[in-house]
Design an enzyme around this catalytic site. Sequence first.
Site, PDB file in Angstrom:
ATOM      1  N   GLY A 180      -6.241   5.036   5.412  1.00  0.00           N
ATOM      2  CA  GLY A 180      -6.243   5.321   6.847  1.00  0.00           C
ATOM      3  C   GLY A 180      -5.155   4.559   7.586  1.00  0.00           C
ATOM      4  O   GLY A 180      -4.520   5.092   8.510  1.00  0.00           O
ATOM      5  N   ASP A 181      -4.919   3.318   7.195  1.00  0.00           N
ATOM      6  CA  ASP A 181      -3.865   2.517   7.819  1.00  0.00           C
ATOM      7  C   ASP A 181      -2.488   3.098   7.538  1.00  0.00           C
ATOM      8  O   ASP A 181      -1.643   3.210   8.435  1.00  0.00           O
ATOM      9  CB  ASP A 181      -3.920   1.080   7.291  1.00  0.00           C
ATOM     10  CG  ASP A 181      -5.005   0.257   7.964  1.00  0.00           C
ATOM     11  OD1 ASP A 181      -5.163   0.353   9.189  1.00  0.00           O
ATOM     12  OD2 ASP A 181      -5.694  -0.492   7.253  1.00  0.00           O
ATOM     13  N   THR A 182      -2.236   3.424   6.273  1.00  0.00           N
ATOM     14  CA  THR A 182      -0.894   3.888   5.927  1.00  0.00           C
ATOM     15  C   THR A 182      -0.615   5.269   6.500  1.00  0.00           C
ATOM     16  O   THR A 182       0.526   5.560   6.890  1.00  0.00           O
ATOM     17  CB  THR A 182      -0.687   3.864   4.405  1.00  0.00           C
ATOM     18  OG1 THR A 182      -1.791   4.494   3.763  1.00  0.00           O
ATOM     19  CG2 THR A 182      -0.602   2.445   3.902  1.00  0.00           C
ATOM     20  N   SER A 185       0.406   4.601   9.962  1.00  0.00           N
ATOM     21  CA  SER A 185       1.766   4.065   9.988  1.00  0.00           C
ATOM     22  C   SER A 185       2.793   5.185   9.905  1.00  0.00           C
ATOM     23  O   SER A 185       3.787   5.195  10.652  1.00  0.00           O
ATOM     24  CB  SER A 185       1.975   3.105   8.815  1.00  0.00           C
ATOM     25  OG  SER A 185       1.079   2.024   8.859  1.00  0.00           O
TER      26      SER A 185
END
Length: 409
Positions: A180-182, A185
């Site tokens: 989810g973070d990447t 990003s």
Amino acid sequence: MTKESSCQGDQEKTPQPLEGVRVLELGSLIAGPYAASILAQFGADVIKVEPPGTGDPLRRWRKMHNDTSLWWYSQSRNKKSLTLNLKDPEAQAVIHKLVEECDIVIENFRPGTLEKWNLGWEQLSAINPALIMIRVSGYGQDGPYAARPGFAAIAESIGGMRHLAGYPDRPPVRAGISIGDTLASLYGVIGAMMAMHHLKVNGGKGQFVDVALYEAVFGVMESLIPEYGMFGFVRERTGASMPGIAPSSTYRSRDDRYIVIAANSDSIFKRLMNAIDRPDLADDPELTHNDGRAKRSDELDEAIEAWTSQHNLADALAVLENAAVPSSGINTAAEIFEDPHFRAREMIVERPLPGGGEISLPGIVPKLSGTPGATRWVGPSLGEHNSEILASLGYSDDDIQALKIKEVI
């Protein structure tokens, strides 16, 4: 000499694509900093702001080398480290000076946090109307959930991904990385590049890019919502197979390994069936197209595993490669490390560490033919560039020492 290292040697001759772009990174851990990392790998001058004394928590995550995380060295490559206590008005004044010369600011605080520190969008865009600001948060800058804290694990759950991961008779699982973070990003970088194009080519103004972690996940959920909206159909966990796309699954080999086979196009399906000595299935008119195969996916999976279970992984892969059927074993880190294709494509590169030794880093993605990215240095020590950056803003040695004594830096 590797291609990447030769690119480093040629940098004076061939500018990197983002050379001259200045980025200020405010935030920690993954979503905001990984976006900045991508920009840094392609030549942007990235100044990462960290809390004095402690720095980004990522410095202490996972495997360590001399009290520094190996992950830190990788994600923070090509960045400069500046320590600032953002709650202090003198630190905020430093940010204001930096923003005058910045193209992009990246932050991943909870909405409203920077505004309390006089560093929100309204304040910073007033200083630099051409500014582009990537704002990453759990739920976005507005809406009823905006004030809630949100990490990738929560976003993957809210956005629908976790419900589909795993087997139907067991609890949902996670991918093992902070996907989810990447994803957030990547959306942040894409948004910033679109905003920069609008600014420089269309004569537009600066703007902020509002990236919500849950929306980054939700955005890649394929046909999840159209299927529910039209048919009330709720997709469920299906283990290793891809529902509605057949055959595409994971099968066990004779040597107790796993082989992934994706033969879901019409022509590849025929080649697979012939390769595993099932011409009856290859020529079955009901299986000519995917919709027919999807109805008989269990039958097809049984036929494929009946074949794979009679062959060692390497032998099965050789047969499938000869038949031009997409297939692979499931690589561990050790197998990736020794894979000749990864090496030939420079997807694993070695770089020196402070104090000696080397670290193996993932290569740069994507690969640009004319202006490729490069790793110029690994993640910096905490506050390594304080004097350099502050001096460039007009602070004297005495000024910098005073800020240090007051724990502003």
